[in-house]
Design an enzyme around this catalytic site. Sequence first.
Site, mmCIF file in Angstrom:
data_model
loop_
_atom_site.group_PDB
_atom_site.id
_atom_site.type_symbol
_atom_site.label_atom_id
_atom_site.label_comp_id
_atom_site.label_asym_id
_atom_site.label_seq_id
_atom_site.Cartn_x
_atom_site.Cartn_y
_atom_site.Cartn_z
ATOM 1 N N SER A 1 4.989 -7.849 -9.128
ATOM 2 C CA SER A 1 5.292 -6.414 -9.155
ATOM 3 C C SER A 1 6.775 -6.099 -9.041
ATOM 4 C CB SER A 1 4.529 -5.688 -8.036
ATOM 5 O OG SER A 1 4.872 -6.215 -6.767
ATOM 6 N N ASP B 1 8.111 2.005 -1.066
ATOM 7 C CA ASP B 1 6.843 1.998 -0.345
ATOM 8 C C ASP B 1 6.858 0.846 0.641
ATOM 9 O OD1 ASP B 1 6.403 -0.291 -1.867
ATOM 10 O OD2 ASP B 1 4.929 0.634 -3.195
ATOM 11 N N HIS C 1 8.041 -2.415 -1.821
ATOM 12 C CA HIS C 1 8.842 -2.381 -3.044
ATOM 13 C C HIS C 1 10.111 -1.547 -2.884
ATOM 14 C CE1 HIS C 1 4.624 -3.105 -4.406
ATOM 15 N NE2 HIS C 1 5.248 -4.067 -5.063
#
Length: 371
Positions: free
Chosen positions: A60, A345, A348
């Site tokens: 991610s 978040d 990330h």
Amino acid sequence: MDHRRQSRSLPSMAAAGALLCLALLVVLPSAASADGCKSEPGSSGGRRRKHEPLWVFGDSYADTGNLGDLGRELTHSWYRPYGETFPRRPTGRFSDGRVLTDFVASALGMPTPVAYKGRRRASRDRLALGMNFAVGGAGVLDTGNFQRNISAQIDLFQAMQQQQQRRRGCHGNDTGTALVVVSGNDYAYAVDKDNGTSAAIAYIPTVVRELGYQLRRLRDEAGMRRVVVTNLHPMGCTPVFTRPLNYTGCDPLANAGATQHNAALQFVLAALDPGNATFLLLDVHTPFAAILLDGDDKDTSGGFTSTLRPCCESFSPDGYCGEQDENGTRQYALCDDPRRYFYWDDVHPTQAAWAAVAATFRATVKSFMST
């Protein structure tokens, strides 16, 4: 990094000495060269192109839209407030805007490679610039998220390569540059699976050995001229670790695990490429640490006023950014200005954080690509 909530800590330093000894004994099996010629998927015949293709593999931290929309709870990146900075709507990126892939491509002076899931909507010229196979939740090995690990991502790339060879015939050109991004999903999975932290340290030699094998594959089988691979950021400074500490400090045990992974990876790269001709270790750990661990120093804070608390914070420790209740009411708090926050978040970085990190490696990447 995994979009799931991560476990709180890595094991103590008791096994550190043994781990590093094991890392020095990592054996990388030789990867056989692919039969036939090497070609460039999406290439334009024998014409010399302005940009060498960039092929992205990882998780991610690099994903630009490959994780399918499986609903808000499982795939937050396809729902607001993700993407509010760029491009002002969710695009599957795990951030308020651009992620590492975007900034590496920018450092190379090229557009961001098309996400694999968006390939059918892309022009031939865009496809000629490479493709992004990275997907949120992936690891070097299987992580229980039902996503393609790095080996499977490379398999997918090679299948496309072989299809192009059959359709267009063989070319003598090299394939391009690979970017491999690993942010720790394997270790989070080991901790979750065994309900304890000792498994993470024990897993480091296995993960790094497999990563080394896949890096060799990219060079020897896939024909990559250059391979750029990230080291691990200080995982203990991600908000999922700092929240239990009321965002006042980092988890030293998790950071120690990241440091040990990085030492083992550096050894593997030295064995793979003693002359540093093909592989570049993209050091994200140092700029992350300079901002997150020395954030009180104005010279190293990067201008961030909040480094350990995320911009998008769930009300519940077990919640997530973008969470809503059954009435559609927000279950998270959102900051006014993501540019002042390092983390978006619980795991990330923000676009602003990636920009600050990228500023430290732009010259290195450009120099490496010019050789």
